[in-house]
Every structure is written in structure tokens, then in C-alpha cells.
Design an enzyme around this catalytic site. Structure first.
Site, PDB file in Angstrom:
ATOM      1  N   PRO A 275       8.170  -2.729  -8.426  1.00 16.59           N
ATOM      2  CA  PRO A 275       8.197  -1.436  -9.145  1.00 16.59           C
ATOM      3  C   PRO A 275       6.741  -0.944  -9.606  1.00 16.59           C
ATOM      4  O   PRO A 275       6.537   0.243  -9.597  1.00 16.59           O
ATOM      5  CB  PRO A 275       8.898  -1.935 -10.647  1.00 16.59           C
TER       6      PRO A 275
ATOM      7  N   GLU B 180       6.689   3.847   4.175  1.00 18.56           N
ATOM      8  CA  GLU B 180       5.888   3.138   5.403  1.00 18.56           C
ATOM      9  C   GLU B 180       4.434   3.693   5.203  1.00 18.56           C
ATOM     10  O   GLU B 180       4.099   4.057   5.943  1.00 18.56           O
ATOM     11  CB  GLU B 180       6.582   3.537   6.518  1.00 18.56           C
TER      12      GLU B 180
HETATM   13  P1  TGC Z   1      -6.466  -5.490   3.486  1.00 16.40           P
HETATM   14  O1  TGC Z   1      -7.303  -6.213   2.738  1.00 16.40           O
HETATM   15  O2  TGC Z   1      -7.113  -4.182   4.201  1.00 16.40           O
HETATM   16  O3  TGC Z   1      -5.465  -6.127   4.539  1.00 16.40           O
HETATM   17  C1  TGC Z   1      -4.772  -7.612   4.171  1.00 16.40           C
HETATM   18  C2  TGC Z   1      -4.568  -8.433   5.382  1.00 16.40           C
HETATM   19  O4  TGC Z   1      -3.481  -7.458   6.179  1.00 16.40           O
HETATM   20  C3  TGC Z   1      -4.193  -7.112   7.611  1.00 16.40           C
HETATM   21  N1  TGC Z   1      -3.635  -5.788   7.710  1.00 16.40           N
HETATM   22  C4  TGC Z   1      -2.679  -5.394   8.658  1.00 16.40           C
HETATM   23  N2  TGC Z   1      -2.182  -6.331   9.446  1.00 16.40           N
HETATM   24  C5  TGC Z   1      -1.224  -5.624  10.489  1.00 16.40           C
HETATM   25  N3  TGC Z   1      -0.811  -4.533  10.599  1.00 16.40           N
HETATM   26  C6  TGC Z   1      -1.658  -3.488   9.808  1.00 16.40           C
HETATM   27  N4  TGC Z   1      -1.535  -2.387   9.537  1.00 16.40           N
HETATM   28  C7  TGC Z   1      -2.488  -4.137   8.574  1.00 16.40           C
HETATM   29  N5  TGC Z   1      -3.259  -3.610   7.643  1.00 16.40           N
HETATM   30  C8  TGC Z   1      -3.951  -4.360   7.135  1.00 16.40           C
HETATM   31  C9  TGC Z   1      -5.580  -7.348   7.280  1.00 16.40           C
HETATM   32  O5  TGC Z   1      -6.132  -7.514   8.610  1.00 16.40           O
HETATM   33  C10 TGC Z   1      -5.733  -8.434   6.431  1.00 16.40           C
HETATM   34  O6  TGC Z   1      -5.434  -9.529   7.063  1.00 16.40           O
HETATM   35  P2  TGC Z   1      -6.282 -11.036   6.842  1.00 16.40           P
HETATM   36  O7  TGC Z   1      -5.655 -11.927   7.957  1.00 16.40           O
HETATM   37  O8  TGC Z   1      -7.533 -10.795   6.930  1.00 16.40           O
HETATM   38  O9  TGC Z   1      -5.497 -11.382   5.538  1.00 16.40           O
HETATM   39  O10 TGC Z   1      -5.165  -5.072   2.497  1.00 16.40           O
HETATM   40  P3  TGC Z   1      -5.541  -4.134   1.379  1.00 16.40           P
HETATM   41  O11 TGC Z   1      -4.765  -4.839   0.204  1.00 16.40           O
HETATM   42  O12 TGC Z   1      -6.790  -3.524   1.039  1.00 16.40           O
HETATM   43  O13 TGC Z   1      -4.406  -3.003   1.686  1.00 16.40           O
HETATM   44  C11 TGC Z   1      -4.447  -2.266   2.917  1.00 16.40           C
HETATM   45  C12 TGC Z   1      -3.566  -1.248   2.814  1.00 16.40           C
HETATM   46  C13 TGC Z   1      -3.546  -0.342   1.812  1.00 16.40           C
HETATM   47  C14 TGC Z   1      -3.719  -0.320   4.077  1.00 16.40           C
HETATM   48  C15 TGC Z   1      -2.014  -1.578   2.876  1.00 16.40           C
HETATM   49  O14 TGC Z   1      -1.691  -2.489   1.733  1.00 16.40           O
HETATM   50  C16 TGC Z   1      -1.013  -0.765   3.073  1.00 16.40           C
HETATM   51  O15 TGC Z   1      -0.646  -0.426   4.259  1.00 16.40           O
HETATM   52  N6  TGC Z   1      -0.182  -0.324   2.028  1.00 16.40           N
HETATM   53  C17 TGC Z   1       0.795   0.726   2.117  1.00 16.40           C
HETATM   54  C18 TGC Z   1       2.257  -0.150   1.879  1.00 16.40           C
HETATM   55  C19 TGC Z   1       3.327   0.152   2.614  1.00 16.40           C
HETATM   56  O16 TGC Z   1       3.416   0.943   3.616  1.00 16.40           O
HETATM   57  N7  TGC Z   1       4.660  -0.033   2.116  1.00 16.40           N
HETATM   58  C20 TGC Z   1       5.726   0.154   2.661  1.00 16.40           C
HETATM   59  C21 TGC Z   1       6.693  -0.842   2.469  1.00 16.40           C
HETATM   60  S1  TGC Z   1       8.274  -1.020   3.558  1.00 16.40           S
HETATM   61  C22 TGC Z   1       8.917   0.559   3.420  1.00 16.40           C
HETATM   62  O17 TGC Z   1       8.544   1.734   2.962  1.00 16.40           O
HETATM   63  C23 TGC Z   1      10.252   0.840   4.364  1.00 16.40           C
HETATM   64  S2  TGC Z   1      10.876   2.564   4.069  1.00 16.40           S
HETATM   65  C24 TGC Z   1      12.385   2.638   4.898  1.00 16.40           C
HETATM   66  C25 TGC Z   1      12.375   2.760   6.371  1.00 16.40           C
HETATM   67  O18 TGC Z   1      11.574   2.844   7.191  1.00 16.40           O
HETATM   68  O19 TGC Z   1      13.148   3.658   6.439  1.00 16.40           O
HETATM   69  P1  FAD Z   2       2.312   4.576  -5.523  1.00 14.78           P
HETATM   70  O1  FAD Z   2       1.758   3.418  -4.681  1.00 14.78           O
HETATM   71  O2  FAD Z   2       2.409   4.431  -7.051  1.00 14.78           O
HETATM   72  O3  FAD Z   2       1.659   5.807  -5.314  1.00 14.78           O
HETATM   73  C1  FAD Z   2       1.632   6.923  -6.087  1.00 14.78           C
HETATM   74  C2  FAD Z   2       0.598   8.081  -5.516  1.00 14.78           C
HETATM   75  O4  FAD Z   2      -0.648   7.669  -5.607  1.00 14.78           O
HETATM   76  C3  FAD Z   2       1.127   8.433  -4.132  1.00 14.78           C
HETATM   77  O5  FAD Z   2       0.600   9.672  -3.890  1.00 14.78           O
HETATM   78  C4  FAD Z   2      -0.139   7.696  -3.426  1.00 14.78           C
HETATM   79  O6  FAD Z   2      -0.417   8.077  -1.863  1.00 14.78           O
HETATM   80  C5  FAD Z   2      -1.344   7.710  -4.169  1.00 14.78           C
HETATM   81  N1  FAD Z   2      -2.184   6.419  -4.001  1.00 14.78           N
HETATM   82  C6  FAD Z   2      -1.902   5.043  -4.134  1.00 14.78           C
HETATM   83  N2  FAD Z   2      -2.856   4.549  -3.850  1.00 14.78           N
HETATM   84  C7  FAD Z   2      -3.896   5.407  -3.808  1.00 14.78           C
HETATM   85  C8  FAD Z   2      -5.446   5.234  -3.334  1.00 14.78           C
HETATM   86  N3  FAD Z   2      -5.950   4.126  -3.535  1.00 14.78           N
HETATM   87  N4  FAD Z   2      -6.076   6.482  -3.479  1.00 14.78           N
HETATM   88  C9  FAD Z   2      -5.517   7.685  -3.562  1.00 14.78           C
HETATM   89  N5  FAD Z   2      -4.233   7.876  -4.000  1.00 14.78           N
HETATM   90  C10 FAD Z   2      -3.537   6.656  -3.944  1.00 14.78           C
HETATM   91  N6  FAD Z   2       9.826  -0.383   0.244  1.00 14.78           N
HETATM   92  C11 FAD Z   2      10.194  -1.324   0.907  1.00 14.78           C
HETATM   93  O7  FAD Z   2       9.521  -2.646   0.831  1.00 14.78           O
HETATM   94  N7  FAD Z   2      11.337  -1.445   1.594  1.00 14.78           N
HETATM   95  C12 FAD Z   2      12.135  -0.702   1.878  1.00 14.78           C
HETATM   96  O8  FAD Z   2      12.929  -0.545   2.515  1.00 14.78           O
HETATM   97  C13 FAD Z   2      11.741   0.802   1.045  1.00 14.78           C
HETATM   98  N8  FAD Z   2      12.617   1.805   1.378  1.00 14.78           N
HETATM   99  C14 FAD Z   2      12.268   3.057   0.820  1.00 14.78           C
HETATM  100  C15 FAD Z   2      13.205   4.018   0.609  1.00 14.78           C
HETATM  101  C16 FAD Z   2      12.818   5.226  -0.015  1.00 14.78           C
HETATM  102  C17 FAD Z   2      14.095   6.288   0.001  1.00 14.78           C
HETATM  103  C18 FAD Z   2      11.447   5.152  -0.661  1.00 14.78           C
HETATM  104  C19 FAD Z   2      11.480   6.542  -1.432  1.00 14.78           C
HETATM  105  C20 FAD Z   2      10.820   4.329  -0.615  1.00 14.78           C
HETATM  106  C21 FAD Z   2      11.009   3.069  -0.068  1.00 14.78           C
HETATM  107  N9  FAD Z   2      10.297   1.953  -0.219  1.00 14.78           N
HETATM  108  C22 FAD Z   2      10.499   0.922   0.235  1.00 14.78           C
HETATM  109  C23 FAD Z   2       8.991   1.846  -0.876  1.00 14.78           C
HETATM  110  C24 FAD Z   2       7.911   2.822  -0.319  1.00 14.78           C
HETATM  111  O9  FAD Z   2       7.178   1.992   0.706  1.00 14.78           O
HETATM  112  C25 FAD Z   2       7.092   3.002  -1.546  1.00 14.78           C
HETATM  113  O10 FAD Z   2       7.497   4.035  -2.250  1.00 14.78           O
HETATM  114  C26 FAD Z   2       5.592   3.462  -1.220  1.00 14.78           C
HETATM  115  O11 FAD Z   2       4.634   2.444  -0.498  1.00 14.78           O
HETATM  116  C27 FAD Z   2       4.682   4.263  -2.309  1.00 14.78           C
HETATM  117  O12 FAD Z   2       4.605   3.275  -3.299  1.00 14.78           O
HETATM  118  P2  FAD Z   2       5.072   3.890  -4.630  1.00 14.78           P
HETATM  119  O13 FAD Z   2       6.324   4.731  -4.583  1.00 14.78           O
HETATM  120  O14 FAD Z   2       4.881   2.941  -5.608  1.00 14.78           O
HETATM  121  O15 FAD Z   2       3.919   4.692  -5.090  1.00 14.78           O
END
Ligand code: TGC
Ligand code: FAD
Length: 386
Positions: free
Chosen positions: A136, A365
Site C-alpha cells: 500500500p 510494471e
Molecule cells: P537500485 O539501488 O537501483 O537497485 C537495487 C538492486 O536491484 C538491481 N536492479 C535491477 N536488477 C534487475 N533488473 C532491473 N531492472 C533492475 N533495476 C535495479 C540493482 O542492480 C541492485 O542490485 P544489487 O545487487 O546491487 O542490490 O534500486 P532503487 O531502490 O534505487 O530502485 C530503482 C527503481 C526505482 C528503478 C526500482 O525500484 C523500480 O523499478 N521501481 C518500480 C517498481 C515496479 O516496477 N513495480 C512493479 C510491480 S509488479 C507489477 O506491476 C505487475 S503488473 C501486472 C501485469 O504485468 O499485468
Molecule cells: P506511487 O509509487 O505512489 O507513485 C505515484 C506517482 O508518483 C506516480 O506518478 C509515480 O510515477 C510518481 N513517482 C514515484 N516515485 C517518483 C520519483 N522518484 N520521482 C518522481 N515521481 C515519482 N504490483 C505487483 O506487485 N503485482 C501485481 O500483479 C500488480 N498488478 C497491478 C495491476 C493493476 C491494475 C495496477 C493498477 C497496479 C498493479 N501493481 C502490481 C502495482 C503497480 O506496480 C504499482 O501501482 C506501480 O508500481 C506504482 O506504484 P503506486 O501505485 O504505489 O504509485
């Protein structure tokens, strides 16, 4: 002329890749397209049945080798995502989460026993997986997660909440990421484990043909062997995200293509001021601009796919593709919506459904802002996340 013909896209594909695209398109035409607007409207879909159907054609985990998976190349997988998302982003989500997040986590980081237990049944669509990273209060910044896994003898005890989890309440197994004394680790939590519950998110306006849930872990006790031995630190879950983000690079272009095809048909038959809407210069300029962005996005997707097949793709390149293609797909969907006039706001046409779905795709993602920051860091060497 079909928009992709202007870019001779098919000349970049193998016969096998074209056959796979055609096979997935046929499944979508038969099993998904006739029903998907209804699923979207009611917010209900027969996910188990769909998983079995998609499993039977080999789409689940299709880019993985062994354990009942087909082991195809990245472009073939991307084309499958494109066809699924042309039907609905929610269906591509089901497949992304199953194959690229849950199955990939087990395939890449799991023990031999974990792979044997879960992967063949997940590839067949008999068992469904979800991927719990977001919380959350921690979405873009998963490194701040509060979920914990603590040792109790040889067991693990998990506490915490995961939010917005696709497939959460229908999953047979949740891949849950939690903080341990040893950094972030991944755990396989079977549905029905005491202390584990999933509650669906209601009132979504986007991605309605997809299950989204909250996962609650309240003293969930798991045996030692529930931990994924090969993942340590945040690079574990982020490594899975690279896979799913890659699928979206293609998938988003599928949603855009479906909007554009619908719109080309519509403007040909709709008359305004006694002439077809297609005959006006403003209309043609919109169609041309959308086709350019679509074509560029498709070419980028295939290029990234070939890099991935050679093992050369970097996470930053995946971010380039996800940022560009989702942003442009959303822009195309919105422009198509304008060309459909009032008809564009009904579910009679797929355009508004794609447009509102793509709002979620822009956010999950990794949000577009996060991907821009990943690219910014690559360009400047300066991380601007925090
Ligand atoms: P940072 O200090 O940069 O990195 C921590 C460790 O992670 C490694 N790393 C990666 N490794 C593999 N692939 C990548 N793309 C990587 N990015 C970073 C990095 O090398 C480091 O490794 P180590 O061994 O040195 O510890 O991490 P940070 O905390 O500064 O964050 C970087 C950031 C903001 C880019 C990362 O936290 C991020 O990508 N945030 C976005 C989170 C996100 O995408 N969540 C998605 C949740 S799942 C989802 O949304 C499913 S949706 C359902 C569907 O697909 O239909
Ligand atoms: P926040 O991180 O709170 O972001 C809010 C706003 O702030 C965004 O515009 C963001 O870009 C901006 N922001 C954040 N950080 C910064 C920064 N450093 N500088 C400037 N702007 C910034 N997650 C899973 O783990 N598994 C799943 O299967 C999954 N499925 C999903 C399905 C749906 C339909 C949706 C909507 C989301 C799903 N997610 C899942 C979660 C998704 O990955 C998150 O919603 C996403 O990573 C963004 O996190 P948040 O919603 O908490 O937004």
C-alpha cells in the site's frame, strides 16, 4: 492498406513467428473477443477456464525452457502478447503475470523441487500464480517494503500486506517478496495457507477484465523450502519485472493496433457533412501520425526482441521500450477515440476500453516516470529516484 504493411513488419519475422501470431490471434478471435466487452462491463471473467485455454495453446511461460514450457524466442512471445493485448490488456496481464512474473520467478530462482511442483501445472493453466511485490505504501519504491519474513526454527513466518496484485484471489500460489535479516527474499505461498487471505479491489474503471487483489499475510507459517533459493536482494523481483515489461513493449502496440484498425473502418463508413470522415485532411493527418508511432513502436519492439534473443538486452533498453510504447499506445487510443465521436465512449467499440486499460499499463510494471528516470540515469549517470 494495413498500417503495419507500411513498415513491412512481416519481413522481419520468421515463418514460425508469423504462425504463432496467427494461432494466438485465432484463439483470441474465438475465445476472447466475442466476450471481452461483457467481462469488462461486469468486471467478471472466467479466469480459470481462460488459463486452461491459453495453457492448451502453449502461451503460458512460452519463452521458458523445460518443465512443460514451449521454449520459444522473445519475438514469438512478444507477438503473443501483442495479439492478447489487441483483445484486452487484462488478458495480456493474466498471461504476463503467470508466465513472466510468477513462473519466471520459480524458473529462474526456484529449487528443482519447486520447479517440478509448480511449473508444468502452471504452463498447462491448471494452476495460477500471482506476484506480490507492491505494498500500500511502496509501489515505485519496492525497496521500502514492510512485509517481513522471520525465522522460527527452520520455518519462516511472513507478515505484511501486498496491494494491487493481479490474479491475487484466483491464484493457487503467490510469489511474495519480503524483507528478511538477509535482505529481500522471495517465498512461494500456496493458497489456503493459514493466515493468508486475498481481497479483491472493487470499483476499478481500468483493467476490469482482470482480477486485482490485496494480499494479507498474518503470521503465515511456511517451511524452509518455501523460499526461492536463487533470489537475494531487490534484483530478484526486478529481474522478473524485466521479463514482464518486455512483453508490454509488444502488448501495448497490440492495443494501439486494435484501436487504429477499428478507427480505419469507422472513418471509412461514417459520413460527416455529406462526405466520409476518412476523406478529410484533419482525419488523414491523425491517421498518418498514429501509424508512424505504431510502426516505430513495432520496429522498436522487434529490435528489442532480437537483442533479448541474443542475450544482449539491458534493463535500460526495456525501459526505453516500455516508456515509449505504452505512452504512444495511450496517445493513439485517445486520438482514435476522438475520431469515433460519441460512439467512442461506448463499449460497442473497443477503443475506450483500450484507452482506460492503458492507464493501468502506464502505471504498472514501473510507472512512465520511473522509466523516464531509469533512462535519465543511463544518460547522466545520476540516479534521481531519491
Ligand atoms: P537500485 O539501488 O537501483 O537497485 C537495487 C538492486 O536491484 C538491481 N536492479 C535491477 N536488477 C534487475 N533488473 C532491473 N531492472 C533492475 N533495476 C535495479 C540493482 O542492480 C541492485 O542490485 P544489487 O545487487 O546491487 O542490490 O534500486 P532503487 O531502490 O534505487 O530502485 C530503482 C527503481 C526505482 C528503478 C526500482 O525500484 C523500480 O523499478 N521501481 C518500480 C517498481 C515496479 O516496477 N513495480 C512493479 C510491480 S509488479 C507489477 O506491476 C505487475 S503488473 C501486472 C501485469 O504485468 O499485468
Ligand atoms: P506511487 O509509487 O505512489 O507513485 C505515484 C506517482 O508518483 C506516480 O506518478 C509515480 O510515477 C510518481 N513517482 C514515484 N516515485 C517518483 C520519483 N522518484 N520521482 C518522481 N515521481 C515519482 N504490483 C505487483 O506487485 N503485482 C501485481 O500483479 C500488480 N498488478 C497491478 C495491476 C493493476 C491494475 C495496477 C493498477 C497496479 C498493479 N501493481 C502490481 C502495482 C503497480 O506496480 C504499482 O501501482 C506501480 O508500481 C506504482 O506504484 P503506486 O501505485 O504505489 O504509485
Amino acid at each position: 492498406m494495413h498500417p503495419s504493411a507500411l513498415f513491412a513488419l512481416d519481413s522481419l519475422l520468421t515463418d514460425e513467428e508469423r504462425d504463432i501470431r496467427q494461432a494466438v490471434r485465432q484463439v483470441c478471435d474465438r475465445e476472447i473477443r466475442p466476450h471481452v466487452a461483457g467481462w469488462f462491463e461486469t468486471g467478471e471473467l472466467p479466469a480459470r477456464e481462460l488459463a486452461r485455454t491459453l495453457g492448451s495453446v502453449g502461451v503460458l511461460g512460452m519463452h521458458l525452457d523445460g518443465y512443460g514450457c514451449v521454449g520459444l524466442g522473445a519475438v514469438a512471445y512478444g507477438l503473443a502478447c501483442l495479439e492478447l493485448e489487441a483483445a484486452d490488456s487484462g488478458l495480456r496481464s493474466l498471461v504476463s503475470v503467470q508466465g513472466s512474473l510468477a513462473m519466471y520467478a520459480i524458473w529462474r530462482y526456484g529449487s528443482e523441487e519447486q520447479k517440478q511442483e509448480w511449473l508444468p501445472a502452471m504452463a498447462a493453466g491448471e494452476r495460477i500464480g500471482c506476484f506480490g511485490l507492491t505494498e500500500p505504501d511502496f509501489g515505485s519504491d519496492p525497496g521500502g517494503m514492510r512485509a517481513t519474513a522471520k525465522r522460527d526454527g527452520s520455518d519462516w513466518v511472513l507478515d505484511g500486506t501486498k496491494m494491487w496484485i493481479t490474479n491475487g484471489s484466483i491464484a493457487d500460489v503467490a510469489v511474495v517478496w519480503a524483507r528478511t535479516e538477509d535482505g529481500v527474499r522471495g517465498f512461494l505461498v500456496p493458497a489456503g495457507t493459514p493466515g493468508f487471505a486475498a481481497h479483491d479491489v472493487k470499483h476499478k474503471v481500468s483493467l476490469r477484465a482482470s482480477v486485482t487483489s490485496e494480499l494479507v499475510l498474518d503470521g503465515v507459517r511456511l517451511p524452509a523450502e518455501a523460499m526461492l533459493p536463487g533470489a537475494r536482494g531487490l534484483s530478484g523481483p526486478l529481474g522478473c519485472l524485466n521479463e514482464a515489461r518486455f512483453g508490454i513493449v509488444f502488448g501495448a502496440m497490440g492495443a494501439a493496433l486494435d484501436c487504429l484498425e477499428t478507427t480505419l473502418d469507422y472513418v471509412a463508413s461514417r459520413e460527416v457533412f455529406a462526405r466520409p470522415l476518412a476523406s478529410y485532411q484533419l482525419t488523414q493527418a491523425k491517421l498518418a501520425d498514429m501509424t508512424l508511432e505504431l510502426g516505430k513502436g513495432l520496429l522498436l519492439a522487434v529490435h528489442l526482441g532480437r537483442l533479448k534473443e541474443r542475450g544482449e538486452i539491458t534493463p535500460e533498453q526495456v525501459s526505453v521500450g516500455k516508456l515509449n510504447n505504452v505512452r504512444e499506445a495511450l496517445d493513439i487510443a485517445r486520438t482514435c477515440r476522438t475520431l469515433l465521436g460519441a460512439s467512442g465512449v461506448t463499449l460497442e467499440y473497443p477503443v475506450i476500453r483500450h484507452a482506460v486499460n492503458l492507464e493501468s499499463v502506464l502505471t504498472y510494471e514501473g510507472t512512465s516516470e520511473i522509466h523516464a528516470l531509469v533512462v535519465g540515469k543511463a544518460l547522466t549517470g545520476l540516479p534521481a529516484f531519491h
